[in-house]
Design a protein around this motif. Structure first.
Motif, mmCIF file in Angstrom:
data_model
loop_
_atom_site.group_PDB
_atom_site.id
_atom_site.type_symbol
_atom_site.label_atom_id
_atom_site.label_comp_id
_atom_site.label_asym_id
_atom_site.label_seq_id
_atom_site.Cartn_x
_atom_site.Cartn_y
_atom_site.Cartn_z
ATOM 1 N N GLU A 152 0.672 -1.226 0.141
ATOM 2 C CA GLU A 152 0.081 -0.001 0.067
ATOM 3 C C GLU A 152 1.078 0.969 -0.026
ATOM 4 O O GLU A 152 1.904 1.252 0.473
ATOM 5 C CB GLU A 152 -0.884 -0.035 1.109
ATOM 6 N N PHE A 153 0.318 2.091 -0.579
ATOM 7 C CA PHE A 153 0.840 3.737 -0.358
ATOM 8 C C PHE A 153 -0.303 4.762 -0.316
ATOM 9 O O PHE A 153 -1.094 4.611 -0.733
ATOM 10 C CB PHE A 153 1.505 3.850 -1.676
ATOM 11 N N PRO A 154 0.089 5.805 0.485
ATOM 12 C CA PRO A 154 1.095 6.164 1.382
ATOM 13 C C PRO A 154 0.948 5.552 2.651
ATOM 14 O O PRO A 154 0.081 4.959 3.035
ATOM 15 C CB PRO A 154 1.247 7.723 1.149
ATOM 16 N N ASP A 155 2.026 5.573 3.510
ATOM 17 C CA ASP A 155 2.199 5.113 4.854
ATOM 18 C C ASP A 155 1.980 6.339 6.018
ATOM 19 O O ASP A 155 1.869 6.096 6.963
ATOM 20 C CB ASP A 155 3.280 4.522 5.205
ATOM 21 N N SER A 156 1.755 7.839 5.209
ATOM 22 C CA SER A 156 1.373 8.926 5.934
ATOM 23 C C SER A 156 0.836 9.851 5.156
ATOM 24 O O SER A 156 0.960 9.556 3.829
ATOM 25 C CB SER A 156 2.471 9.053 6.823
ATOM 26 N N LYS A 157 0.301 10.911 5.571
ATOM 27 C CA LYS A 157 -0.419 11.779 4.576
ATOM 28 C C LYS A 157 0.912 12.548 3.693
ATOM 29 O O LYS A 157 1.676 12.688 4.289
ATOM 30 C CB LYS A 157 -1.126 12.886 5.391
#
Length: 239
Positions: A152-157
């Motif tokens: 998955e992407f992203p792992d943060s905003k």
């Protein structure tokens, strides 16, 4: 991409201040390594995990070691995950050159890190192919996995990531070709999706870009303590 030297194994003590990690090497020495990753590294910072470091004897470096990989296991056995976000551009460039990324083959020139758009730099610019359009290629490192096999992407905003998608849309509107390459630095990935629960704005920007004609590609890597290589294309679930 082969490493100049085999990576050094160790055990992660902690990641802190985003850009630092303390690691105990196999020889029992505790070192502070640079952590070349600005994201949350969700699921990849568990103390006690096995990690691998590269080593540099450059006299200008404050920290001679760089955190490159971590071993994780989501139930299917241990796998290596590349966390160094400085690697993907070189990996994609290499894979374009050797024909692994077939969708980007056939161009006579390749340039990197060129200014374009509104105060941005394109990761790769291809030109001189059978297609008369210049091809603007943006690369994103992917290492998040919360479900076995699903990267998955992203792992943060990431407002910066959404901005890059808008820049690619502008290139398509200007008559060019634009391609977004998600490079998964983990060998256990079988498919890819957007982490829309983490950053719904990025997911919306992705869909807008795809609808505007930006091409979306996802490739996974094979990793070892001596080499990282782009292996094959995997499915993007959101298309």
């Amino acid at each position: 991409m082969k490493f100049d030297r085999s990576l050094i194994p160790g055990i992660l003590i902690q990641r802190y201040k985003r850009f630092l990690a303390d690691v105990t090497t196999a020889g029992g020495v505790t070192v502070t390594a640079s952590c070349p990753n600005t994201g949350s590294m969700l699921g990849l910072t568990t103390p006690g995990s096995k990690v691998w470091l590269s080593d540099s004897d450059s006299p200008t470096r404050k920290y001679r070691h760089t955190w490159e990989m971590i071993e994780t296991d989501l139930g299917g056995g241990p796998h290596l995950v590349g966390i160094n976000t400085g690697r993907p551009n070189a990996l994609v460039t290499e894979a374009i050159g050797d024909g692994t990324i077939v969708e980007l083959a056939g161009y006579s020139t390749l340039r990197r890190e060129l200014k374009y758009g509104l105060n941005s730099r394109i990761d790769v610019l291809l030109a001189g192919g059978r297609d008369p359009r210049d091809c603007y290629v943006e690369v994103k490192n992917v290492h998040l996995m919360r479900e076995s096999g699903l990267a998955e992407f992203p792992d943060s905003k990431t407002e910066r990531g959404a901005k890059h998608l808008r820049e690619l849309i502008a290139m398509v509107e200007g008559g060019h070709r634009a391609v977004m390459v998600f490079l998964v630095q983990r060998s256990d990935a079988e498919r890819f999706k957007l982490a829309d629960d983490i950053d719904p704005a990025y997911a919306a920007a992705f869909q807008a870009a795809a609808a505007a004609g930006v091409e979306m590609l996802c490739y996974k890597c094979e990793l070892s303590p001596t080499e990282i290589a782009v292996e094959k294309r995997i499915e993007i679930a959101d298309l």
